[in-house]
Structure formats: C-alpha cells, structure tokens
Design a protein around this motif. Sequence first.
Motif, mmCIF file in Angstrom:
data_model
loop_
_atom_site.group_PDB
_atom_site.id
_atom_site.type_symbol
_atom_site.label_atom_id
_atom_site.label_comp_id
_atom_site.label_asym_id
_atom_site.label_seq_id
_atom_site.Cartn_x
_atom_site.Cartn_y
_atom_site.Cartn_z
ATOM 1 N N THR A 1 -12.394 13.133 0.424
ATOM 2 C CA THR A 1 -11.129 11.974 0.281
ATOM 3 C C THR A 1 -11.737 10.971 1.199
ATOM 4 O OG1 THR A 1 -9.517 13.713 -0.306
ATOM 5 C CG2 THR A 1 -8.781 11.385 0.758
ATOM 6 N N GLY A 26 0.300 8.338 -6.094
ATOM 7 C CA GLY A 26 -0.083 9.625 -5.272
ATOM 8 C C GLY A 26 0.012 10.717 -6.100
ATOM 9 N N ALA A 81 0.928 -1.027 -0.029
ATOM 10 C CA ALA A 81 0.057 0.171 -0.131
ATOM 11 C C ALA A 81 0.696 1.124 0.020
ATOM 12 C CB ALA A 81 -0.968 0.002 1.026
ATOM 13 N N GLY A 82 1.985 1.172 0.893
ATOM 14 C CA GLY A 82 3.071 2.383 0.637
ATOM 15 C C GLY A 82 3.445 2.603 -0.543
ATOM 16 N N TRP A 102 0.794 3.953 -2.829
ATOM 17 C CA TRP A 102 0.597 5.342 -2.547
ATOM 18 C C TRP A 102 1.496 6.147 -3.240
ATOM 19 C CZ3 TRP A 102 -3.556 7.355 -0.295
ATOM 20 C CH2 TRP A 102 -3.394 8.833 -0.172
ATOM 21 N N GLN A 103 2.673 5.972 -2.903
ATOM 22 C CA GLN A 103 3.885 6.695 -3.632
ATOM 23 C C GLN A 103 3.880 6.711 -5.290
ATOM 24 O OE1 GLN A 103 6.584 8.324 -1.992
ATOM 25 N NE2 GLN A 103 5.441 8.104 -0.236
#
Length: 73
Positions: A53, A26, A18-19, A22-23
């Motif tokens: 959001t 995003g 997920a990180g 997101w990067q």
Amino acid sequence: MSPIARWLVFCGLLLVAAGVAWQLVGRYLPLGRLPGDIAIERHNVRFYFPLVTCLIVSAVLTLASWLWRSMQR
C-alpha cells in the motif's frame, strides 16, 4: 483574504475531498489489505506494516507531483 489564509482554506478543502473520496472508494479499493502487506499477530502482539500500500501511494503521489511540475512550466 491573505495568501496564507487562502492556502489554508485550499488545504482544508483538499483534505475534506480526500476524506470523502476515501469513504466512497475505500470499500472498493482494498488499500491496507493488499497482498504483500505485512500483518503478524501473536498472543498479545500485533504488528502491521502496509508495504505494498505504501509503494502504491508513493507511486501515485510521485506521478501527481511530476504532472503538477510539468504543468507549471
């Protein structure tokens, strides 16, 4: 490996994925800067509430949960 250890490893890998997502995504999805997100800035006070959001994230998680439950049956 015990079931709890397996579950913890799975959760950790899910958080890492997920990180990374997101990067990478995003910069293309303006989550947190959508129209309808409330941002008030005064002299020395900042208030920020990402209302739209939160609604979008809630809808996506609800849909994912619904799909997960329908696959388990």
